[in-house]
Scaffold this active site. Structure first.
Site, PDB file in Angstrom:
ATOM      1  N   TYR A 218      17.777  39.292  16.738  1.00 27.43           N
ATOM      2  CA  TYR A 218      17.116  39.872  15.566  1.00 27.43           C
ATOM      3  C   TYR A 218      16.909  41.376  15.751  1.00 27.43           C
ATOM      4  O   TYR A 218      17.218  42.174  14.856  1.00 27.43           O
ATOM      5  CB  TYR A 218      15.775  39.171  15.340  1.00 27.43           C
ATOM      6  CG  TYR A 218      14.777  39.955  14.528  1.00 27.43           C
ATOM      7  CD1 TYR A 218      14.913  40.073  13.151  1.00 27.43           C
ATOM      8  CD2 TYR A 218      13.683  40.577  15.145  1.00 27.43           C
ATOM      9  CE1 TYR A 218      13.993  40.795  12.410  1.00 27.43           C
ATOM     10  CE2 TYR A 218      12.770  41.304  14.404  1.00 27.43           C
ATOM     11  CZ  TYR A 218      12.922  41.406  13.048  1.00 27.43           C
ATOM     12  OH  TYR A 218      12.023  42.116  12.310  1.00 27.43           O
ATOM     13  N   LYS A 222      18.379  44.624  13.666  1.00 23.51           N
ATOM     14  CA  LYS A 222      17.520  45.651  13.071  1.00 23.51           C
ATOM     15  C   LYS A 222      17.933  47.042  13.534  1.00 23.51           C
ATOM     16  O   LYS A 222      17.828  48.014  12.783  1.00 23.51           O
ATOM     17  CB  LYS A 222      16.063  45.382  13.427  1.00 23.51           C
ATOM     18  CG  LYS A 222      15.501  44.089  12.855  1.00 23.51           C
ATOM     19  CD  LYS A 222      15.387  44.142  11.332  1.00 23.51           C
ATOM     20  CE  LYS A 222      16.527  43.498  10.623  1.00 23.51           C
ATOM     21  NZ  LYS A 222      16.435  43.596   9.145  1.00 23.51           N
TER      22      LYS A 222
END
Length: 343
Positions: A218, A222
Site C-alpha cells: 500500500y 502511495k
C-alpha cells in the site's frame, strides 16, 4: 498555509463553482461488500462539498445501482435546489482499458456542455486508508501486473492521458483554473529500501520480508501516486500548460466505525476512535481545498506539483517522492507497458 491552519468550512470557504465539471474517481467497485463502506464514507462527503458549491460532479464507479443509491443518499443529506448535481460515470480501474472507455464516455456526455474553468479531481483510491488495504491479498491482474498498482497507478495514468486534450483546451480559456488532484497518503514515507520502477517486476514487488507485506505494498502504491503527480506537473510545465497538479494525504479518517459488521458496537468504536480519527466530512476537506479553493489559483506557483496534508497545508513530500529520476523511470515504464498492450 495560513488560510486553513485553524479551521475550514466548505460552505463558507469554498467559492461558488457553478459550471465546473468534476470527476471523483473511485478505485474499484461499489458493490455491497462491507469493506466498500470505506469508499462511500470518503467519496460521498467530497462529492457533497463540491456539489453544494454548484459543481457538476461525476462519481466514477463500477456498480450503477450502488452508485445511484449513494447519490440518492447525498440528496437526502443536503443537496438542495440550486446546488450542483452528482452523476454516475461507469469506471472500473482494475483494467486500464476500462479507464480509457470511461474517458471516452465522459467526453461523449460532456461534448456539448464542457465549460471553461472546469476541474478534474482524480481521487484514485479514497478507499485506501489503512484498514482496507491492510487486509488486501496480493494478486496479479490479467495483464500480469499487481492489481494494486493497476488501480492506483496505471489506470489513472490512462484516464488522465485520455482527458488531457480537453483539460488543456479548457485551461487555455479566459480565467481558467484547471486542476488534477491525486489523493495519496503519508504512508508514502514508509517505503523501505530503495524502491525502483524499472520494469513490471518492480511494480509487482510483494514485500514479503516486511512485517505487514500488504501495508508495505500500500505504501509503495502511495509513493507511486506522489511521484506521478510531480512528474505530470513537470511535463505539463514543459509544455507550457497552466494546469495545476496536487497530491495530498486526506489524514486519519474514521471510515470504519459504521461498517455493517461493527454496527452493534459502533458506540464503543466511536469512543475509541474519536480522539484520533476525524469524521469523513472533515476527512474530505483537504481534497475539497485542493479541488476548489481560490487559495490554489491565487498562489498557483506554490501549489503546482505540491503535496498537501490536513487541513489544506503545504508540506514537503519525502526525499524519495521528490526524486525526479525515479518519477521519470516510473512514467516511462507505465508508458512502455501501455504501448506493449496496445492501450
Amino acid at each position: 498555509m495560513g488560510l486553513f491552519s485553524k479551521s475550514f468550512n466548505p460552505l463558507t470557504d469554498l467559492p461558488d463553482i457553478s459550471g465546473k465539471v468534476i470527476i471523483v474517481n473511485r478505485w474499484k467497485d461499489t458493490s455491497a461488500k462491507p469493506n466498500n463502506y470505506i469508499a462511500l464514507a470518503l467519496v460521498m462527503p467530497l462529492s457533497k462539498h463540491l456539489a453544494r458549491q454548484g459543481a457538476k460532479v461525476y462519481m466514477a464507479a463500477r456498480n450503477k445501482s450502488k452508485a445511484e443509491e449513494a447519490i440518492a443518499k447525498l440528496k437526502e443529506e443536503g443537496l438542495a435546489p440550486g446546488n450542483g448535481e452528482v452523476i454516475w460515470l461507469e469506471l472500473d480501474l482494475s483494467d486500464p482499458r476500462n479507464a480509457k472507455r470511461a474517458a471516452e464516455e465522459f467526453l461523449s456526455k460532456e461534448k456539448a456542455s464542457w465549460t471553461f474553468s472546469s476541474t478534474m479531481l482524480q481521487c484514485m483510491d479514497c478507499i485506501v486508508y489503512v484498514t482496507y488495504r491492510l487486509v488486501e491479498k496480493y494478486k496479479l491482474s490479467t495483464d500480469g501486473v499487481q492489481d494494486l498498482m493497476v488501480v492506483n497507478a496505471i489506470s489513472p495514468f490512462v484516464l488522465t492521458r485520455e482527458l488531457l486534450p480537453v483539460l488543456n483546451q479548457t485551461a487555455a480559456g479566459p480565467n481558467a483554473d484547471v486542476r488534477i488532484v491525486v489523493v495519496a497518503s503519508e504512508g508514502h514515507r514508509n517505503v523501505s529500501g530503495t524502491p525502483r520502477f524499472r520494469n513490471i517486476d518492480d511494480f509487482n514487488s510483494e514485500y514479503k520480508s516486511s512485517i505487514i507485506p500488504s501495508f508495505a505494498r500500500y505504501c509503495f502504491s502511495k509513493l507511486a501516486n506522489v511521484l506521478y503527480a510531480s512528474e505530470l506537473q513537470r511535463r505539463l510545465d514543459a509544455e507550457g500548460s497552466p494546469i495545476t497538479v496536487v497530491s495530498l494525504d486526506p489524514g486519519a479518517v474514521n471510515t470504519f466505525s459504521r461498517k455493517p459488521q461493527l454496527r452493534r458496537f459502533s458506540w464503543l468504536v466511536e469512543i475509541i476512535v474519536y480522539p484520533i480519527f476525524v469524521h469523513p466530512d472533515v476527512g474530505a476537506y483537504t481534497s475539497a481545498i485542493a479541488a476548489a479553493s481560490p487559495e490554489v489559483v491565487q498562489n498557483r506557483n506554490e501549489y503546482r506539483g505540491a503535496y498537501l496534508v490536513p487541513v489544506g497545508k503545504l508540506k514537503q513530500a519525502s526525499d524519495t517522492a521528490r526524486d525526479e529520476g525515479l518519477a521519470k523511470e516510473m512514467w516511462e515504464t507505465i508508458e512502455g507497458f501501455l504501448v506493449e498492450k496496445g492501450i
